[in-house]
Write an enzyme that holds these catalytic residues in place. Structure first.
Site, PDB file in Angstrom:
ATOM      1  N   TYR A  98      54.091  65.454 116.040  1.00 21.89           N
ATOM      2  CA  TYR A  98      55.184  66.272 115.076  1.00 21.89           C
ATOM      3  C   TYR A  98      55.168  66.722 113.968  1.00 21.89           C
ATOM      4  O   TYR A  98      55.954  67.392 113.523  1.00 21.89           O
ATOM      5  CB  TYR A  98      55.915  64.418 114.669  1.00 21.89           C
ATOM      6  CG  TYR A  98      56.285  64.067 115.959  1.00 21.89           C
ATOM      7  CD1 TYR A  98      55.282  63.426 117.456  1.00 21.89           C
ATOM      8  CD2 TYR A  98      57.700  63.744 116.217  1.00 21.89           C
ATOM      9  CE1 TYR A  98      56.271  62.878 117.819  1.00 21.89           C
ATOM     10  CE2 TYR A  98      58.470  62.961 117.147  1.00 21.89           C
ATOM     11  CZ  TYR A  98      57.273  61.851 117.728  1.00 21.89           C
ATOM     12  OH  TYR A  98      58.494  61.916 119.462  1.00 21.89           O
ATOM     13  N   LYS A 115      45.158  55.564 122.234  1.00 20.47           N
ATOM     14  CA  LYS A 115      44.749  55.621 123.710  1.00 20.47           C
ATOM     15  C   LYS A 115      43.397  56.570 123.736  1.00 20.47           C
ATOM     16  O   LYS A 115      42.870  57.594 123.572  1.00 20.47           O
ATOM     17  CB  LYS A 115      45.480  57.113 123.781  1.00 20.47           C
ATOM     18  CG  LYS A 115      45.718  56.647 125.655  1.00 20.47           C
ATOM     19  CD  LYS A 115      45.858  55.358 126.628  1.00 20.47           C
ATOM     20  CE  LYS A 115      45.355  55.802 128.307  1.00 20.47           C
ATOM     21  NZ  LYS A 115      45.538  55.833 129.021  1.00 20.47           N
ATOM     22  N   ASP A 127      49.414  51.914 127.477  1.00 21.58           N
ATOM     23  CA  ASP A 127      49.721  51.758 128.640  1.00 21.58           C
ATOM     24  C   ASP A 127      49.907  50.126 129.335  1.00 21.58           C
ATOM     25  O   ASP A 127      51.118  49.457 129.699  1.00 21.58           O
ATOM     26  CB  ASP A 127      49.480  52.834 129.635  1.00 21.58           C
ATOM     27  CG  ASP A 127      47.481  52.769 129.482  1.00 21.58           C
ATOM     28  OD1 ASP A 127      47.130  51.888 128.279  1.00 21.58           O
ATOM     29  OD2 ASP A 127      47.100  52.770 130.582  1.00 21.58           O
ATOM     30  N   ASP A 180      57.026  56.228 118.557  1.00 19.64           N
ATOM     31  CA  ASP A 180      58.518  57.560 118.784  1.00 19.64           C
ATOM     32  C   ASP A 180      59.373  56.110 120.544  1.00 19.64           C
ATOM     33  O   ASP A 180      59.880  55.917 120.234  1.00 19.64           O
ATOM     34  CB  ASP A 180      58.439  58.525 119.247  1.00 19.64           C
ATOM     35  CG  ASP A 180      59.978  59.241 119.443  1.00 19.64           C
ATOM     36  OD1 ASP A 180      60.927  58.113 118.458  1.00 19.64           O
ATOM     37  OD2 ASP A 180      60.224  60.338 119.324  1.00 19.64           O
TER      38      ASP A 180
END
Ligand code: NAI
Length: 476
Positions: A129, A176, A209, A233
């Protein structure tokens, strides 16, 4: 009966579309509940742009800075013309680094689960972002993902402080780092460093995930989740879906001593002006704001009145009911002074959103001495639309280690059966333990490579305490 309390001024930005209707609903409920808050209205969004030529006038930003707390309705981003989102501008200009989105099941709002009670703490400034994007070649476009140590420290400290202040028992770091070993590795490492200062709170971590799968199977397992911007988000909208959708999802953007609360949904132009909007999300954001301001008494009563109205079956069309916005507002107002439901204890001060005495306070930044870094080599990104770029295998004392395409090593060794694009990363390094590479040596590489191919950009390869601070290529 209300408890006497000093009055506070809050900047109110009604916004566009349904914004003014749901803002009017909040004002009516606050007045009826005798909340000691005076709203000072300010402009932002599309209608403001059409009137003033700016989507976020300086006076609005100044008002938020002065009053330190704002409640914002949704704003429409004008199409075309490269207008920046009002929300993103507010977050960045006021360094509102924590986006706090509580998801708690509401009565009579039909969903798959009735026992969700979690809080998402999303880092609000960094990650992809930062909006740093470049085309590198006719086929390759790149977005920089920035994760910084100070940014990680701020968000993790906030998450633990908030958890402690609202009596939450566990904070889970979502990442991740098995793939993004450096950026998400930093996010996780700093989480563990910060967690060590909060022995009273359980700290664990989960891959994004796996989190998504678990959230849609057993969301009740989670308490406070802290995530980098992009994962946050997505996961926060997923969690909004678990409790009834965007029409009931509140949120707060919080910095050090300054905060803007807003509903998560947009300006809903399809139902604007039709008295059909659900004010719940903005009302819950206002409740979250009251907790933040330490006005717990009022927060508890308004939230309880909202839940009571829902239990009574008063619902707007988006939740399957037929109440108009004004009717819904009247139902909440009618539930205010009495009729506090039996589960009001759930909403004891600070138990849901945070605030009150235990208002999260940013801990002082740790003293840090950054170890110096040395340059071990350089990655130069070279354009070649046909074949492997033919570039020198050594320039001075720097040797060409590998060429990679889309992160996969393609030289030396056999060419993998990968789809090749027109941009190659070519890595030159100086021998381990030798002096750091100088800018003059990098300039020599630029010149040597530039004679045979166009290059797009360079990345210095840094080492700290002998440790490589850069990733390998797949297959290297
Ligand atoms: P949206 O959230 O405005 O609408 C999506 C759907 O949800 C529509 O069918 C709408 O009627 C419904 N909906 C949303 N909020 C509702 C509520 N409170 N009560 C009942 N129904 C509700 O999303 P959309 O259509 O993608 O965006 C419209 C505009 O809002 C765009 O200009 C977008 O940029 C802006 N936007 C602004 C946000 C903000 O200021 N925080 C956030 C998201 C979008």
């Amino acid at each position: 009966m209300s408890v006497p309390h000093p009055r506070h001024t809050v900047a109110l930005i009604p916004g566009d579309g349904i914004g003014p209707e749901i803002a009017a609903s909040i004002k009516e409920i606050f007045a009826a509940a005798h909340v000691p808050v005076d709203f000072e209205e300010h402009d932002a969004g599309l209608a403001c742009y059409e009137r003033t030529g700016s989507t976020l006038p300086a006076t609005t930003l100044e008002a938020i800075k002065n009053h330190r707390v704002a409640l914002k309705g949704p704003t429409t981003t004008p199409l075309g013309g490269g207008h920046k989102s009002v929300n993103v501008t507010i977050r960045k200009s006021l360094e509102l680094y924590a986006n706090v989105r509580p998801s708690k099941s509401l009565p009579s709002v039909k969903t798959r689960f009735d026992n969700v009670d979690l809080i998402i703490v999303r880092e609000n400034i960094e990650d992809t972002y930062a909006g740093i994007e470049h085309w590198q070649s006719p086929e390759v476009c790149q977005c920089l993902r920035l994760i910084t140590r100070p940014g990680c420290e701020a968000i993790h400290r906030y998450a633990f402080e908030m958890a402690r202040s609202v009596g939450r028992k566990r904070v889970t770091c979502v990442h991740k780092s098995n793939i993004m070993k450096l950026t998400d590795g930093l996010f996780l490492d700093v989480f563990r460093e910060v967690a060590a200062h909060y022995p009273d709170i359980q700290a664990d971590d989960i891959l994004i995930d796996n989190l998504c799968m678990q959230l849609v199977v057993r969301p009740e397992k989670f308490d406070v989740l802290v995530l980098p911007n992009l994962f946050g988000d997505i996961a926060s909208d997923l969690c909004a879906g678990l409790v009834g959708g965007l029409g009931v999802a509140p949120g707060g953007n919080i910095g050090d001593g300054i905060a803007v609360f807003e509903a998560v949904h947009g300006s809903a132009p399809d139902i604007a002006g039709k008295d059909m909007a659900n004010p719940t999300a903005l009302l819950l954001s206002a409740v979250q704001m009251l907790y933040y301001m330490g006005l717990n008494y009022h927060a508890v009563h308004i939230e309880s009145a909202l839940r009571y109205a829902l239990i009574e079956g008063v619902r707007t069309a988006d939740l399957g009911g037929n109440a108009r916005t004004r009717e819904f507002t009247k139902a909440v107002v009618a539930s205010l002074p009495k009729n506090v439901p039996e589960d009001a204890a759930d909403f004891a001060p600070g138990s849901l959103y945070g605030g009150g005495e235990g208002k999260p306070k940013p801990a002082p930044a740790p003293a840090r001495v950054n170890e110096p870094m040395t340059v071990r080599g350089v990655d130069i990104f070279v354009q070649s639309d046909k074949d492997l770029p033919k570039i020198p295998e050594a320039v001075g004392r720097l040797k060409l280690d590998f060429k990679s395409n889309r992160g996969q090593k393609v030289w030396p060794g056999p060419l993998p059966s990968a789809r090749l694009v027109d941009l190659y990363r070519c890595r030159y390094t100086a021998p381990a333990g030798s002096p750091g590479v100088t800018d003059a040596e990098i300039a020599e590489i630029q010149t040597a490579v530039g004679k045979v191919h166009a290059w797009s950009h360079l990345e210095k390869l840094l080492e700290q305490g002998g440790k490589a601070m850069y990733s390998k290529a797949h297959g290297d």
